[in-house]
Design a protein around this motif. Structure first.
Motif, PDB file in Angstrom:
ATOM      1  N   GLY A   1      65.152   9.820  75.121  1.00 20.65           N
ATOM      2  CA  GLY A   1      65.048   8.441  74.681  1.00 20.65           C
ATOM      3  C   GLY A   1      63.631   7.908  74.591  1.00 20.65           C
ATOM      4  O   GLY A   1      63.434   6.722  74.289  1.00 20.65           O
ATOM      5  N   ARG A   2      62.632   8.748  74.840  1.00 19.39           N
ATOM      6  CA  ARG A   2      61.250   8.268  74.867  1.00 19.39           C
ATOM      7  C   ARG A   2      60.382   8.853  73.760  1.00 19.39           C
ATOM      8  O   ARG A   2      59.250   8.408  73.569  1.00 19.39           O
ATOM      9  CB  ARG A   2      60.611   8.597  76.223  1.00 19.39           C
ATOM     10  N   LEU A   3      60.871   9.857  73.060  1.00 20.67           N
ATOM     11  CA  LEU A   3      60.066  10.463  72.004  1.00 20.67           C
ATOM     12  C   LEU A   3      60.044   9.575  70.766  1.00 20.67           C
ATOM     13  O   LEU A   3      61.075   9.039  70.357  1.00 20.67           O
ATOM     14  CB  LEU A   3      60.608  11.842  71.623  1.00 20.67           C
ATOM     15  N   ALA A   4      58.876   9.473  70.153  1.00 24.60           N
ATOM     16  CA  ALA A   4      58.744   8.702  68.911  1.00 24.60           C
ATOM     17  C   ALA A   4      59.499   9.409  67.800  1.00 24.60           C
ATOM     18  O   ALA A   4      59.689  10.635  67.830  1.00 24.60           O
ATOM     19  CB  ALA A   4      57.271   8.552  68.552  1.00 24.60           C
ATOM     20  N   GLU A   5      59.909   8.666  66.811  1.00 26.74           N
ATOM     21  CA  GLU A   5      60.681   9.247  65.713  1.00 26.74           C
ATOM     22  C   GLU A   5      59.883  10.329  64.984  1.00 26.74           C
ATOM     23  O   GLU A   5      60.453  11.315  64.511  1.00 26.74           O
ATOM     24  CB  GLU A   5      61.110   8.151  64.740  1.00 26.74           C
ATOM     25  N   ALA A   6      58.567  10.145  64.899  1.00 29.93           N
ATOM     26  CA  ALA A   6      57.736  11.158  64.238  1.00 29.93           C
ATOM     27  C   ALA A   6      57.802  12.488  64.985  1.00 29.93           C
ATOM     28  O   ALA A   6      57.848  13.567  64.370  1.00 29.93           O
ATOM     29  CB  ALA A   6      56.284  10.673  64.159  1.00 29.93           C
ATOM     30  N   ASP A   7      57.817  12.432  66.323  1.00 29.43           N
ATOM     31  CA  ASP A   7      57.917  13.651  67.127  1.00 29.43           C
ATOM     32  C   ASP A   7      59.302  14.288  66.983  1.00 29.43           C
ATOM     33  O   ASP A   7      59.434  15.515  66.896  1.00 29.43           O
ATOM     34  CB  ASP A   7      57.664  13.332  68.604  1.00 29.43           C
ATOM     35  N   LEU A   8      60.327  13.456  66.946  1.00 31.83           N
ATOM     36  CA  LEU A   8      61.683  13.971  66.746  1.00 31.83           C
ATOM     37  C   LEU A   8      61.829  14.611  65.372  1.00 31.83           C
ATOM     38  O   LEU A   8      62.496  15.637  65.223  1.00 31.83           O
ATOM     39  CB  LEU A   8      62.696  12.838  66.923  1.00 31.83           C
ATOM     40  N   ALA A   9      61.177  14.005  64.382  1.00 33.51           N
ATOM     41  CA  ALA A   9      61.228  14.552  63.020  1.00 33.51           C
ATOM     42  C   ALA A   9      60.561  15.927  62.978  1.00 33.51           C
ATOM     43  O   ALA A   9      61.029  16.843  62.273  1.00 33.51           O
ATOM     44  CB  ALA A   9      60.543  13.593  62.048  1.00 33.51           C
ATOM     45  N   GLU A  10      59.468  16.085  63.736  1.00 29.27           N
ATOM     46  CA  GLU A  10      58.795  17.388  63.796  1.00 29.27           C
ATOM     47  C   GLU A  10      59.713  18.435  64.419  1.00 29.27           C
ATOM     48  O   GLU A  10      59.805  19.572  63.928  1.00 29.27           O
ATOM     49  CB  GLU A  10      57.504  17.280  64.598  1.00 29.27           C
ATOM     50  N   LEU A  11      60.424  18.050  65.475  1.00 29.47           N
ATOM     51  CA  LEU A  11      61.360  18.976  66.117  1.00 29.47           C
ATOM     52  C   LEU A  11      62.507  19.316  65.176  1.00 29.47           C
ATOM     53  O   LEU A  11      62.943  20.469  65.094  1.00 29.47           O
ATOM     54  CB  LEU A  11      61.894  18.365  67.419  1.00 29.47           C
ATOM     55  N   ASP A  12      62.999  18.311  64.447  1.00 31.45           N
ATOM     56  CA  ASP A  12      64.069  18.557  63.457  1.00 31.45           C
ATOM     57  C   ASP A  12      63.603  19.573  62.416  1.00 31.45           C
ATOM     58  O   ASP A  12      64.359  20.473  62.022  1.00 31.45           O
ATOM     59  CB  ASP A  12      64.447  17.252  62.757  1.00 31.45           C
ATOM     60  N   ALA A  13      62.355  19.408  61.958  1.00 33.39           N
ATOM     61  CA  ALA A  13      61.821  20.305  60.929  1.00 33.39           C
ATOM     62  C   ALA A  13      61.705  21.736  61.453  1.00 33.39           C
ATOM     63  O   ALA A  13      61.972  22.704  60.725  1.00 33.39           O
ATOM     64  CB  ALA A  13      60.449  19.796  60.465  1.00 33.39           C
ATOM     65  N   LEU A  14      61.334  21.870  62.721  1.00 35.82           N
ATOM     66  CA  LEU A  14      61.216  23.205  63.307  1.00 35.82           C
ATOM     67  C   LEU A  14      62.581  23.860  63.476  1.00 35.82           C
ATOM     68  O   LEU A  14      62.733  25.068  63.256  1.00 35.82           O
ATOM     69  CB  LEU A  14      60.486  23.120  64.652  1.00 35.82           C
ATOM     70  N   VAL A  15      63.586  23.071  63.839  1.00 37.83           N
ATOM     71  CA  VAL A  15      64.946  23.624  63.931  1.00 37.83           C
ATOM     72  C   VAL A  15      65.431  24.039  62.549  1.00 37.83           C
ATOM     73  O   VAL A  15      66.079  25.092  62.390  1.00 37.83           O
ATOM     74  CB  VAL A  15      65.915  22.607  64.573  1.00 37.83           C
ATOM     75  N   ALA A  16      65.124  23.242  61.539  1.00 31.42           N
ATOM     76  CA  ALA A  16      65.508  23.598  60.167  1.00 31.42           C
ATOM     77  C   ALA A  16      64.843  24.914  59.743  1.00 31.42           C
ATOM     78  O   ALA A  16      65.467  25.755  59.080  1.00 31.42           O
ATOM     79  CB  ALA A  16      65.106  22.474  59.209  1.00 31.42           C
ATOM     80  N   ARG A  17      63.594  25.093  60.161  1.00 27.36           N
ATOM     81  CA  ARG A  17      62.910  26.349  59.855  1.00 27.36           C
ATOM     82  C   ARG A  17      63.595  27.512  60.563  1.00 27.36           C
ATOM     83  O   ARG A  17      63.748  28.606  60.005  1.00 27.36           O
ATOM     84  CB  ARG A  17      61.442  26.269  60.281  1.00 27.36           C
ATOM     85  N   MET A  18      64.014  27.286  61.814  1.00 28.88           N
ATOM     86  CA  MET A  18      64.743  28.320  62.549  1.00 28.88           C
ATOM     87  C   MET A  18      66.017  28.718  61.815  1.00 28.88           C
ATOM     88  O   MET A  18      66.358  29.902  61.725  1.00 28.88           O
ATOM     89  CB  MET A  18      65.115  27.815  63.953  1.00 28.88           C
ATOM     90  N   GLU A  19      66.712  27.710  61.299  1.00 28.60           N
ATOM     91  CA  GLU A  19      67.974  27.976  60.592  1.00 28.60           C
ATOM     92  C   GLU A  19      67.730  28.783  59.326  1.00 28.60           C
ATOM     93  O   GLU A  19      68.531  29.664  58.975  1.00 28.60           O
ATOM     94  CB  GLU A  19      68.660  26.646  60.283  1.00 28.60           C
ATOM     95  N   GLU A  20      66.630  28.533  58.652  1.00 28.40           N
ATOM     96  CA  GLU A  20      66.284  29.328  57.468  1.00 28.40           C
ATOM     97  C   GLU A  20      65.973  30.772  57.866  1.00 28.40           C
ATOM     98  O   GLU A  20      66.384  31.722  57.190  1.00 28.40           O
ATOM     99  CB  GLU A  20      65.075  28.715  56.761  1.00 28.40           C
TER     100      GLU A  20
END
Length: 229
Positions: free
Chosen positions: A111-130
């Motif tokens: 609950g403390r991470l900024a949305e920009a940081d969460l977006a970076e993590l989302d992008a890395l998970v998407a890369r993992m899925e690829e």
């Protein structure tokens, strides 16, 4: 005597509250302050430079060093690699230390991470899925995910300690059997759950997600060391 001199120079840095990059007293001043010979002072400064506590700039003088964790990180990584090749479960021990640290930080990040940081993590998970579509998630992508996670705490000390695991893992990686039975899609799902729990602000869920992620890695390493004996 030599170790006592090192401690006295370190105490001088602390007592004077000298920050990294600040000039140190000259060798002559140190000999007078410490009541010892210049040769002893030079040897002590060389030893402190090896620890990153001072920085000797020939022709310019001696300065307070960066006080980096690099010597500790390198020592921890070397200890792990040397132990691994002696047949010890040293990499597993370091993994368990890393798990304890990351489990704790996941709870604090919820609950403390900024949305920009969460977006970076989302992008890395998407890369993992690829990457999973090609058969395996790259170690570099997994490493980038956990590095981004740790940056959220803005704690350089934590990041440097965790770097010891990756340094050791990189050196022994070729000696580890592949996880042929592991499903890369399951790994992606575990990372996705970590992000979802942190975004939801659920500390207990985030910690459980981290433990679930490490459980798979820990089991693999335990099997590796069991068969190596």
């Amino acid at each position: 005597m030599a170790s006592d001199l090192l401690e006295r120079i370190k105490e001088l840095i602390i007592d004077r509250r000298l920050p990294p990059g600040a000039p140190m007293p000259s060798e002559r001043e140190l000999t007078e302050l410490l009541g010892t010979g210049r040769t002893c002072v030079r040897e002590a400064l060389k030893a402190l430079q090896a620890m990153g506590i001072v920085d000797i700039r020939h022709g310019f003088g001696t300065y307070v060093g960066p006080m980096s964790m690099a010597p500790l990180t390198e020592g921890l990584a070397f200890r792990t690699v040397a132990g691994h090749y002696r047949g010890e479960d040293s990499l597993l021990q370091l993994l368990e230390l890393r798990e304890a640290l990351e489990t704790g930080l996941a709870g604090r990040l919820a609950g403390r991470l900024a949305e920009a940081d969460l977006a970076e993590l989302d992008a890395l998970v998407a890369r993992m899925e690829e990457e999973a579509l090609d058969g395996a998630v790259r170690v570099e992508t997994d490493r980038a995910f956990h590095a981004a996670l740790c940056r959220g705490l803005d704690n350089p000390l934590l990041s440097e300690v965790l770097e010891a695991f990756w340094s050791a893992y990189r050196r022994v990686r070729a000696d580890l059997p592949e996880q042929r039975s592991a499903d890369p899609r399951a790994s992606c799902a575990r990372h996705r759950e970590i992000v979802a729990a942190i975004r939801a602000g659920d500390s207990l869920r985030a910690q459980a997600a981290i433990r679930d992620h490490f459980c798979n890695i820990r089991s693999h390493l335990r099997l590796t060391y069991r068969f190596a004996r």
